[in-house]
Design an enzyme around this catalytic site. Structure first.
Site, short mmCIF file in Angstrom:
data_model
loop_
_atom_site.label_atom_id
_atom_site.label_comp_id
_atom_site.label_asym_id
_atom_site.label_seq_id
_atom_site.Cartn_x
_atom_site.Cartn_y
_atom_site.Cartn_z
N SER A 1 1.03 -1.31 -0.18
CA SER A 1 -0.33 -0.03 0.29
C SER A 1 0.83 1.23 0.25
O SER A 1 1.88 1.35 0.03
CB SER A 1 -0.71 -0.03 0.98
OG SER A 1 -1.74 1.19 1.15
N TYR B 1 -1.86 -0.27 10.62
CA TYR B 1 -1.65 -0.84 8.80
C TYR B 1 -0.85 0.01 8.70
O TYR B 1 -0.16 -0.74 7.85
CB TYR B 1 -2.90 0.01 8.34
CG TYR B 1 -3.36 -0.43 6.95
CD1 TYR B 1 -3.53 -1.53 6.46
CD2 TYR B 1 -2.80 0.69 6.54
CE1 TYR B 1 -4.00 -1.71 5.27
CE2 TYR B 1 -3.21 0.35 5.35
CZ TYR B 1 -4.16 -1.22 4.31
OH TYR B 1 -4.19 -0.90 3.34
#
Length: 700
Positions: free
Chosen positions: A578, A591
């Site tokens: 990501s 995350y």
């Protein structure tokens, strides 16, 4: 109304209600008959045999009635035959080619003349078997390859056995390569034996016929049933087949476990010329043969029917290894097998050099297609899954033929020169050259985690589009089972997998090897997102993200490399990370940290695995809201809160903030994965951002 018949050795599939709907459509009835015959592999193999019918049509040039033959075209399969797969030819023109035929040396030239006999301009290419149907007068004809009939045809005294079973009602034509002359032989056999119900072709198959499609169907089934009953009676009298059992099979679960470990080793060895896709079966007929006393005598003889050895090669490779041997050290096992493979290749090269002619095509791949492991099962390897599976089915048919022939007499294979002349037939070579070019990922096998999510599913579909076999895995299969079923197991399968479970990961690796023979591409797309502040982030949140994103990636790489090392064919690992692994933002500590760990692990593995030709790369999506499951629920709410907007405003927000002002979709991520595995073949340790251009996420 026809009375339903009961058969023991074939399936009676004729449905009056379906046939009645076709009325007097003889071509439709011929196609219907073909499909139900092809549905029973005991009757004919995939792509094997051919069927036909003759009708009276209006000649578009003269306006007069003319007889037209409709016959399966070249390369078709009767089980799936449709109107576009048949050829329509003028019968009188086809028969008039007898005036042009000069002998066996002219066989190949005759095929070109078939096109001058075409009635239907939408015809498929006429096959080499066209004159076999055209020279016979019957309205409906079946040419089939039933195991039982080929067993009789391949028996040492097959003609005498034919006489014993059917008396004067069945003709016999000795082995001859398919072509125009064989059509003349059938015509002559019928002329000498008027009133017969069919003809057996030595080492080849069966011709049967009827005035209607149903009569033809019933004639075929009855002849096959009679042959099968005769063989089974002989087997019962003998009390055993193949000389009796020499060894016991491993238990079923152990066979599968051994096959899963062995398959990538065999795949690597079979892929010395070009990558291969595999198939495994431990069908009971296979086990009966490979565990028998007669395996050593019969396997080297090879197969008899041309349709069999064209797909299985002239003979199999038999592994001289204990069924329960320890396969933990794949490198050691591979070393033991290299001599056996080299001996097989040398034998095949000798066969080629001995039998070749001045105009023979170049020698093809000398690796085995069929590999037999006593006590375990049969492996087959070919250019794609369907071809490998069909090769396996054909060899099982060949086993059945040997079983029957040995029970009633003695099995005889085609002479090597005859087999070579079929395998290296110039017409067969021309057919191979007409095959469409392979796609970029043909012969590749991909495993995708998170295959039920928007991104994982899109990646799988993209790799399939480019030719790969794909194994979709996810916690829940509900979201992918439907689409995978539509694709078909020859292309893709779905498996349940929790990437935090090492046993699950090992299981999907084993199942992948059993399904396709090995592995080339690993894509870690499984994921979830938790957006919380440092204060709100709990240990359970941290552990879950680390387990799914980081530990899951580590275990996939570790166990995937066990397969890639056995194959020695290199490979690809692509991790879906990501933008958040590069960019610091609020409410993202767990995350973002996990994504950064994914990215750096990819670089570490690229550095470590490069010498083994395994490339490891990363794709960084950003803002994939549409179609992405991680945007459902709390994550979307958390990101909206972090940016001070509503959830509904997120897609527009993310599109406006990138340099290209583009919405990023799952297909865009799939394109990046394909670029890494299919185009950028000398790139490793790289990161591709698919975010529309985020300056703060630029890698450099």
């Amino acid at each position: 109304m026809n009375m339903i018949k009961t058969f023991k050795y074939v399936n009676y599939l004729w449905d009056d209600s379906k046939a009645d709907k076709l009325g007097d459509d003889q071509v439709g009835l011929f196609l219907y008959r073909s499909n139900i015959l092809g549905a029973d592999l005991r009757i004919t193999n995939y792509g094997g045999g051919n069927t036909s019918c003759k009708t009276i049509e209006i000649d578009p040039l003269t306006g007069k009635d003319t007889e037209v033959m409709w016959v399966k075209g070249s390369g078709g399969d009767i089980g799936t035959l449709k109107r576009k797969g048949i050829a329509g030819l003028y019968v009188d023109r086809l028969r008039s080619l007898k005036n042009r035929y000069k002998g066996l040396d002219q066989e190949d030239e005759m095929v070109g003349l078939f096109y001058h006999c075409i009635y239907d301009l939408q015809s498929a290419a006429p096959s080499i078997d066209t004159p076999l149907h055209g020279m016979l007068p019957f309205k409906h004809i079946d040419h089939l390859h039933p195991d039982a009939l080929i067993a009789i045809a391949a028996a040492k005294d097959g003609e005498a056995i034919t006489k014993e079973i059917w008396g004067d009602t069945m003709g016999w034509v000795p082995w001859q390569r398919p072509g125009f002359d064989l059509g003349l032989q059938l015509e002559e056999c019928l002329a000498k034996n008027p009133g017969i119900r069919g003809i057996i072709l030595g080492s080849h198959g069966l011709f049967t016929w009827g005035d209607t499609s149903y009569e033809c169907y019933m004639n075929s089934l009855e002849v096959i049933e009679q042959a099968s009953a005769y063989i089974e009676k002989k087997i019962a009298e003998n009390g055993h087949v193949f000389g009796g059992k020499k060894l016991d099979s491993l238990p079923s679960e152990q066979r599968s476990a051994q096959a899963a470990k062995m398959a990538p080793i065999l795949r690597g060895l079979c892929s010395s010329e070009a990558p291969m896709i595999g198939h495994f079966t431990d069908d009971k007929n296979v086990l009966e043969f490979i565990n028998s006393h007669d395996l050593e005598r019969l396997a080297p003889l090879g197969t008899s029917c041309p349709d069999h050895f064209l797909r299985t090669k002239i003979m199999p490779l038999v592994l001289d290894l204990p069924a329960d041997m320890d396969l933990a050290d794949g490198g050691m096992v591979r070393t033991k097998l290299e001599d056996a493979f080299q001996a097989y290749r040398s034998s095949y090269a000798e066969y080629y050099e001995t039998c070749k002619k001045s105009n023979s095509p170049a020698m093809r791949d000398p690796n085995p297609v069929i590999i037999l492991w006593p006590g375990v099962g049969l492996f087959s390897f070919s250019k794609n899954k369907q071809t490998a599976r069909v090769a396996s089915e054909f060899y099982i048919n060949a086993i059945n033929v040997m079983r029957g022939a040995e029970a009633i007499s003695e099995y005889t294979a085609l002479p090597r020169q005859e087999a070579f002349d079929i395998e290296y037939w110039l017409l067969e070579e021309a057919k191979l050259k007409r095959m469409p070019a392979e796609k970029p990922l043909s012969r590749k096998i991909a495993l995708i985690t998170g295959g039920g999510g928007g991104i994982g599913k899109a990646i799988g579909e993209k790799l399939i589009e480019q030719g790969a076999n794909v194994v979709f895995t996810d916690l829940s299969l509900d979201s992918i089972n439907g689409s995978v079923k539509e694709i078909g197991s020859d292309t893709a399968i779905s498996l349940s997998c929790n990437v935090t479970s090492e046993s699950d990961i090992k299981n999907v690796m084993d199942q992948t090897c059993l399904a396709y023979g090995g592995l080339d591409i690993i894509v870690h797309s499984a994921g979830l997102a938790i957006s919380k502040s440092l204060t709100d982030t709990q240990n359970v949140d941290w552990d879950l993200l680390q387990d799914v994103l980081v530990k899951g990636q580590f275990m996939l790489a570790k166990h995937g490399m066990e397969i890639l090392r056995k194959q020695k064919m290199g490979g690809n690992i692509v991790n879906i990370a990501s933008k958040n692994g590069l960019v610091a933002g609020p409410n993202n500590v767990a995350y973002g940290t996990a994504k950064a760990a994914q990215q750096h692990m990819s670089r570490l593995l690229a550095a470590e695995l490069g010498e083994e030709k395994v490339r490891v790369n990363t794709v960084n999506p950003d803002g994939v809201i549409i179609g992405s499951k991680i945007w459902e629920g709390e994550w979307a709410e958390g990101r909206a809160k972090a940016y001070g907007i509503t959830v509904d405003e997120l897609p527009a927000h993310y599109a406006k903030r990138n340099l290209l002002n583009e919405i990023i979709r799952p297909d865009d991520i799939a394109d990046a994965v394909f670029a890494l595995v299919g185009i950028l073949k000398k790139s490793t340790g790289n990161t591709i951002n698919v975010d529309g251009g985020m300056a703060n996420a630029f890698v450099r």
